[in-house]
Design an enzyme around this catalytic site. Structure first.
Site, mmCIF file in Angstrom:
data_model
loop_
_atom_site.group_PDB
_atom_site.id
_atom_site.type_symbol
_atom_site.label_atom_id
_atom_site.label_comp_id
_atom_site.label_asym_id
_atom_site.label_seq_id
_atom_site.Cartn_x
_atom_site.Cartn_y
_atom_site.Cartn_z
ATOM 1 N N ARG A 49 50.936 54.457 45.589
ATOM 2 C CA ARG A 49 50.005 54.399 44.575
ATOM 3 C C ARG A 49 49.697 55.875 44.167
ATOM 4 N NH1 ARG A 49 46.555 49.110 45.111
ATOM 5 N NH2 ARG A 49 48.355 47.280 44.864
ATOM 6 N N ASP A 160 34.443 45.073 36.443
ATOM 7 C CA ASP A 160 35.299 45.459 37.353
ATOM 8 C C ASP A 160 34.824 46.978 37.833
ATOM 9 O OD1 ASP A 160 38.249 44.286 38.081
ATOM 10 O OD2 ASP A 160 38.074 46.336 38.522
HETATM 11 C C1 LIG Z 1 43.105 40.788 42.140
HETATM 12 S S1 LIG Z 1 41.817 41.448 40.920
HETATM 13 C C2 LIG Z 1 41.366 39.703 40.457
HETATM 14 C C3 LIG Z 1 41.303 39.375 39.000
HETATM 15 C C4 LIG Z 1 40.893 38.033 38.473
HETATM 16 N N1 LIG Z 1 39.335 37.759 38.943
HETATM 17 C C5 LIG Z 1 41.768 36.984 38.820
HETATM 18 O O1 LIG Z 1 41.419 36.241 39.613
HETATM 19 O O2 LIG Z 1 42.818 36.944 38.179
HETATM 20 C C6 LIG Z 1 40.758 42.117 41.738
HETATM 21 C C7 LIG Z 1 39.843 42.848 40.819
HETATM 22 O O3 LIG Z 1 38.732 43.277 41.730
HETATM 23 C C8 LIG Z 1 38.329 44.503 41.504
HETATM 24 N N2 LIG Z 1 37.596 45.148 42.431
HETATM 25 C C9 LIG Z 1 37.925 45.554 43.751
HETATM 26 N N3 LIG Z 1 36.765 45.872 44.457
HETATM 27 C C10 LIG Z 1 35.701 45.917 43.562
HETATM 28 C C11 LIG Z 1 34.489 46.173 43.717
HETATM 29 N N4 LIG Z 1 33.911 46.736 44.882
HETATM 30 N N5 LIG Z 1 33.665 45.940 42.590
HETATM 31 C C12 LIG Z 1 34.018 45.288 41.427
HETATM 32 N N6 LIG Z 1 35.403 45.081 41.154
HETATM 33 C C13 LIG Z 1 36.135 45.442 42.189
HETATM 34 C C14 LIG Z 1 39.712 45.193 41.241
HETATM 35 O O4 LIG Z 1 39.573 46.646 40.631
HETATM 36 C C15 LIG Z 1 40.503 44.219 40.848
HETATM 37 O O5 LIG Z 1 40.800 44.268 39.426
#
Ligand SMILES: C[S@@+](CC[C@H](N)C(=O)[O-])C[C@H]1O[C@@H](n2cnc3c(N)ncnc32)[C@H](O)[C@@H]1O
Length: 291
Positions: A49, A160
């Site tokens: 990445r 996010d």
């Molecule tokens: C796998 S996606 C899930 C998206 C959506 N909630 C779903 O279930 O389809 C996880 C998201 O969490 C975000 N994320 C990870 N760590 C985070 C943090 N510390 N604070 C806010 N967002 C975070 C990532 O950038 C990513 O876009």
């Protein structure tokens, strides 16, 4: 060999990889900032990445990149991009679709039954929104329900940590392949098709929905969240899995603090509230109601 030139094998140099020590440092940095665990098994994934980022910076190898991260100034500039690169943003419209049935059949009616005002504003929060597919799925099903019931308004906040996915969420433009799970009647009502000849087919959410959904950057590891504390429903799906137990518990506690009594917290199906001590009761798979 038909006269074709033999391609010289690519020489694999040490600087084409993250050393074990550099990976450890980087993992500590990412976990400290975003709470995201990066065990040694994720080293290759992280390397892959970050390669794109190295190219964007014009760097020749990981040594240059790690040197950048070890200067205070460089780190301050690069951290956002590092986090963008290491987050897993997989999402879909109508992902884990039972939650959206439960939203319109149970959660919203129960929230409305507790409100005395005429046309109350129901507040929803997609707390790890990725590119907005979850927030716009909620918007589509609620717009249908609001038109039918005509007794509530709603607003959705998507947050996010990744600026790259938030930029897409704010544009609300998606590749056409992504909308397959969206029922055709909702597609016809809420999605505009792009007509640029020769370009990849894309769709965009109609302005009527875009006005109801806003996005901003929030790190769930922050001690406090600068948002309303009268939220009705929080979606926190498929993000806790990346965090340590104690961070999971702290995030859940903070988000439940933003819910009204009787409000709901929705997790991903593979996530649990084990280890968190908040006053909620489970009402459906991965759905919790604040007491
Ligand atoms: C796998 S996606 C899930 C998206 C959506 N909630 C779903 O279930 O389809 C996880 C998201 O969490 C975000 N994320 C990870 N760590 C985070 C943090 N510390 N604070 C806010 N967002 C975070 C990532 O950038 C990513 O876009």
């Amino acid at each position: 060999m038909h006269g074709s030139a033999l391609k010289a094998p690519a020489i694999d140099r040490p600087e084409d990889h993250l050393s074990g020590l550099d990976f450890q440092r980087l993992a500590r940095l990412v976990e400290g900032e975003a709470g995201i665990k990066l065990p040694p098994a994720k080293r290759l994934m992280v390397e892959g990445r970050l390669r794109k980022r190295l190219r964007a910076l014009g760097f020749d190898g990981f040594g240059d990149y790690c040197a950048l991260l070890s200067s205070q100034d460089g780190l301050a500039r690069e951290l956002i991009h590092l986090i963008d690169a290491v987050t897993t943003n997989k999402t879909d419209f109508f992902r884990e679709p039972e939650h959206f049935d439960f939203l319109i059949d149970t959660m919203v009616p129960s929230v409305l039954a507790r409100r005395a005002e005429r046309q109350p504003l129901v507040k929803l929060w997609s707390a790890a929104s990725s590119n907005g597919a979850e927030a716009f799925t909620i918007a589509m099903v609620l717009a249908e329900l609001a038109a039918k019931r005509n007794d509530f308004r709603f607003a959705i906040l998507g947050t996010d940590i990744s600026t790259a996915v938030l930029a897409q969420a704010q544009r609300a433009i998606y590749p056409a392949e992504m909308i397959t799970p969206v029922p055709v009647d909702l597609q016809a009502r809420f999605l505009m098709q792009s007509r640029r000849p020769g370009a990849r087919r894309e769709v965009r959410m109609v302005p009527e929905l875009r006005r109801l959904v806003s996005f901003s950057r929030l790190n769930l590891m922050d001690e406090t969240y600068p948002y309303d504390r009268d939220v009705d429903i929080v979606f926190l799906r498929n993000v806790l899995i990346y965090f340590e137990k104690q961070d999971q518990a702290a995030v859940v506690r903070r988000l439940v603090g933003h819910l009204r009594p009787g409000g709901y917290l929705v997790l991903g199906h593979s996530e649990s509230m084990i280890g968190t001590s908040v006053a909620v009761r489970q009402v459906a798979p991965a759905v919790f109601q604040k007491l």
